[in-house]
Design a protein around this motif. Structure first.
Motif, PDB file in Angstrom:
ATOM      1  N   VAL A  64       0.799  -1.226   0.000  1.00 54.75           N
ATOM      2  CA  VAL A  64       0.000   0.000   0.000  1.00 54.75           C
ATOM      3  C   VAL A  64       0.833   1.278   0.000  1.00 54.75           C
ATOM      4  CG1 VAL A  64      -1.982  -1.131   1.083  1.00 54.75           C
ATOM      5  CG2 VAL A  64      -0.268  -0.009   2.531  1.00 54.75           C
ATOM      6  N   ASN A  65       2.154   1.172   0.028  1.00 56.29           N
ATOM      7  CA  ASN A  65       2.954   2.390   0.087  1.00 56.29           C
ATOM      8  C   ASN A  65       3.817   2.621  -1.159  1.00 56.29           C
ATOM      9  OD1 ASN A  65       4.712   0.289   0.909  1.00 56.29           O
ATOM     10  ND2 ASN A  65       5.895   1.647   2.223  1.00 56.29           N
ATOM     11  N   PHE A  66       3.404   2.063  -2.294  1.00 50.72           N
ATOM     12  CA  PHE A  66       4.024   2.427  -3.558  1.00 50.72           C
ATOM     13  C   PHE A  66       3.347   3.695  -4.066  1.00 50.72           C
ATOM     14  CE2 PHE A  66       5.150  -2.184  -4.862  1.00 50.72           C
ATOM     15  CZ  PHE A  66       6.435  -2.031  -4.372  1.00 50.72           C
ATOM     16  N   PRO A  67       4.040   4.516  -4.838  1.00 59.16           N
ATOM     17  CA  PRO A  67       3.365   5.671  -5.434  1.00 59.16           C
ATOM     18  C   PRO A  67       2.365   5.206  -6.488  1.00 59.16           C
ATOM     19  CG  PRO A  67       5.631   5.511  -6.232  1.00 59.16           C
ATOM     20  CD  PRO A  67       5.464   4.452  -5.176  1.00 59.16           C
ATOM     21  N   ALA A  68       1.354   6.009  -6.727  1.00 61.27           N
ATOM     22  CA  ALA A  68       0.364   5.691  -7.756  1.00 61.27           C
ATOM     23  C   ALA A  68       1.047   5.576  -9.110  1.00 61.27           C
ATOM     24  CB  ALA A  68      -0.711   6.771  -7.784  1.00 61.27           C
ATOM     25  N   LYS A  69       0.507   4.683  -9.963  1.00 61.74           N
ATOM     26  CA  LYS A  69       1.104   4.455 -11.278  1.00 61.74           C
ATOM     27  C   LYS A  69       0.001   4.422 -12.324  1.00 61.74           C
ATOM     28  CE  LYS A  69       3.976   1.248 -13.843  1.00 61.74           C
ATOM     29  NZ  LYS A  69       4.783   0.044 -13.809  1.00 61.74           N
ATOM     30  N   GLN A  70       0.186   5.189 -13.371  1.00 65.67           N
ATOM     31  CA  GLN A  70      -0.767   5.213 -14.476  1.00 65.67           C
ATOM     32  C   GLN A  70      -0.587   3.945 -15.305  1.00 65.67           C
ATOM     33  OE1 GLN A  70      -2.740   8.159 -14.993  1.00 65.67           O
ATOM     34  NE2 GLN A  70      -3.953   6.898 -16.362  1.00 65.67           N
ATOM     35  N   ILE A  71      -1.669   3.171 -15.445  1.00 66.59           N
ATOM     36  CA  ILE A  71      -1.652   1.967 -16.269  1.00 66.59           C
ATOM     37  C   ILE A  71      -2.748   2.140 -17.308  1.00 66.59           C
ATOM     38  CG2 ILE A  71      -1.904  -0.541 -16.296  1.00 66.59           C
ATOM     39  CD1 ILE A  71      -0.969  -0.540 -13.366  1.00 66.59           C
ATOM     40  N   GLY A  72      -2.358   2.587 -18.476  1.00 66.63           N
ATOM     41  CA  GLY A  72      -3.351   2.925 -19.494  1.00 66.63           C
ATOM     42  C   GLY A  72      -4.172   4.109 -19.022  1.00 66.63           C
ATOM     43  N   VAL A 117      -5.478   4.522 -12.934  1.00 63.26           N
ATOM     44  CA  VAL A 117      -4.404   4.793 -11.978  1.00 63.26           C
ATOM     45  C   VAL A 117      -4.409   3.698 -10.917  1.00 63.26           C
ATOM     46  CG1 VAL A 117      -3.495   6.395 -10.258  1.00 63.26           C
ATOM     47  CG2 VAL A 117      -4.502   7.275 -12.364  1.00 63.26           C
ATOM     48  N   SER A 118      -3.289   2.997 -10.803  1.00 60.48           N
ATOM     49  CA  SER A 118      -3.134   1.951  -9.802  1.00 60.48           C
ATOM     50  C   SER A 118      -2.513   2.556  -8.548  1.00 60.48           C
ATOM     51  CB  SER A 118      -2.246   0.833 -10.347  1.00 60.48           C
ATOM     52  OG  SER A 118      -2.108  -0.194  -9.404  1.00 60.48           O
ATOM     53  N   GLU A 119      -3.132   2.318  -7.398  1.00 63.08           N
ATOM     54  CA  GLU A 119      -2.683   2.915  -6.132  1.00 63.08           C
ATOM     55  C   GLU A 119      -2.051   1.919  -5.174  1.00 63.08           C
ATOM     56  OE1 GLU A 119      -6.124   6.315  -5.818  1.00 63.08           O
ATOM     57  OE2 GLU A 119      -6.622   4.285  -5.159  1.00 63.08           O
ATOM     58  N   CYS A 120      -2.071   0.643  -5.529  1.00 62.90           N
ATOM     59  CA  CYS A 120      -1.449  -0.382  -4.694  1.00 62.90           C
ATOM     60  C   CYS A 120      -1.052  -1.543  -5.595  1.00 62.90           C
ATOM     61  CB  CYS A 120      -2.404  -0.852  -3.588  1.00 62.90           C
ATOM     62  SG  CYS A 120      -3.904  -1.663  -4.182  1.00 62.90           S
ATOM     63  N   LEU A 121      -0.353  -2.512  -5.039  1.00 64.00           N
ATOM     64  CA  LEU A 121       0.083  -3.678  -5.793  1.00 64.00           C
ATOM     65  C   LEU A 121      -0.400  -4.926  -5.063  1.00 64.00           C
ATOM     66  CD1 LEU A 121       1.894  -4.987  -8.043  1.00 64.00           C
ATOM     67  CD2 LEU A 121       3.715  -4.985  -6.334  1.00 64.00           C
ATOM     68  N   VAL A 122      -1.330  -5.671  -5.675  1.00 65.97           N
ATOM     69  CA  VAL A 122      -1.741  -6.929  -5.069  1.00 65.97           C
ATOM     70  C   VAL A 122      -0.647  -7.957  -5.320  1.00 65.97           C
ATOM     71  CG1 VAL A 122      -4.231  -6.561  -5.096  1.00 65.97           C
ATOM     72  CG2 VAL A 122      -3.125  -7.568  -7.078  1.00 65.97           C
ATOM     73  N   LEU A 123      -0.495  -8.872  -4.378  1.00 68.37           N
ATOM     74  CA  LEU A 123       0.584  -9.853  -4.457  1.00 68.37           C
ATOM     75  C   LEU A 123       0.053 -11.205  -4.910  1.00 68.37           C
ATOM     76  CD1 LEU A 123       2.431  -8.927  -1.145  1.00 68.37           C
ATOM     77  CD2 LEU A 123       2.911  -8.142  -3.466  1.00 68.37           C
ATOM     78  N   GLY A 124       0.829 -11.870  -5.738  1.00 66.91           N
ATOM     79  CA  GLY A 124       0.448 -13.178  -6.238  1.00 66.91           C
ATOM     80  C   GLY A 124       1.670 -13.971  -6.644  1.00 66.91           C
ATOM     81  N   VAL A 125       1.419 -15.225  -6.965  1.00 66.56           N
ATOM     82  CA  VAL A 125       2.465 -16.140  -7.399  1.00 66.56           C
ATOM     83  C   VAL A 125       2.002 -16.779  -8.705  1.00 66.56           C
ATOM     84  CG1 VAL A 125       3.761 -18.224  -6.798  1.00 66.56           C
ATOM     85  CG2 VAL A 125       3.117 -16.614  -5.010  1.00 66.56           C
ATOM     86  N   THR A 126       2.912 -16.946  -9.637  1.00 68.61           N
ATOM     87  CA  THR A 126       2.584 -17.562 -10.911  1.00 68.61           C
ATOM     88  C   THR A 126       2.535 -19.081 -10.758  1.00 68.61           C
ATOM     89  OG1 THR A 126       3.739 -15.754 -12.014  1.00 68.61           O
ATOM     90  CG2 THR A 126       3.255 -17.682 -13.342  1.00 68.61           C
ATOM     91  N   ASP A 127       1.471 -19.688 -11.269  1.00 70.39           N
ATOM     92  CA  ASP A 127       1.364 -21.147 -11.219  1.00 70.39           C
ATOM     93  C   ASP A 127       2.128 -21.767 -12.393  1.00 70.39           C
ATOM     94  OD1 ASP A 127      -0.229 -20.952 -13.501  1.00 70.39           O
ATOM     95  OD2 ASP A 127      -2.091 -21.430 -12.469  1.00 70.39           O
ATOM     96  N   ALA A 128       2.106 -23.098 -12.503  1.00 65.75           N
ATOM     97  CA  ALA A 128       2.858 -23.806 -13.544  1.00 65.75           C
ATOM     98  C   ALA A 128       2.407 -23.419 -14.939  1.00 65.75           C
ATOM     99  CB  ALA A 128       2.726 -25.318 -13.342  1.00 65.75           C
TER     100      ALA A 128
END
Length: 116
Positions: free
Chosen positions: A74-82, A85-96
């Motif tokens: 929750v403490n990354f700066p906002a980022k324009q994605i297209g 505006v994204s205000e946080c980064l959800v966390l995940g893991v890539t599967d096989a």
């Protein structure tokens, strides 16, 4: 040793504010270059609601995300994605198969709780 596996200090780790939030709203993001879903996540009264987009369409639909608890930075700066505006980064893991599986608590916990 690469930078991603180089040791960090505990103080470095504490700088990353990872909290649990609940997805309150989700919708397709067809304008994204890769298939994605826009999400609004409630991180509790201290942080509030933040929005993000994530390439999680392999395992989730907007409908299945509503009410899901997720972990997010929750403490990354906002980022324009297209156009979004994204205000946080959800966390995940890539599967096989290359799909992203979101990280979430295995039991319900209060929103806004900090990972430690």
């Amino acid at each position: 040793m690469s930078d991603s596996t180089s040791p960090i200090t505990f103080d470095d780790f504490l700088k990353v504010d990872i909290r649990v939030g609940t997805v309150t709203r989700a919708e397709p993001y067809p304008e994204a270059r890769k298939p994605a879903i826009k999400m609004w996540i409630d991180f509790g009264p201290e942080i509030g609601e933040k929005r993000t987009s994530a390439q999680v369409t392999a395992h989730y639909t907007p409908e299945t995300l509503i009410g899901k608890q997720v972990m997010g930075v929750v403490n990354f700066p906002a980022k324009q994605i297209g156009k979004f505006v994204s205000e946080c980064l959800v966390l995940g893991v890539t599967d096989a198969g290359g799909g992203v599986v979101l990280l979430s608590p295995d039991q319900p916990v209060p929103v806004g709780g900090r990972m430690h």
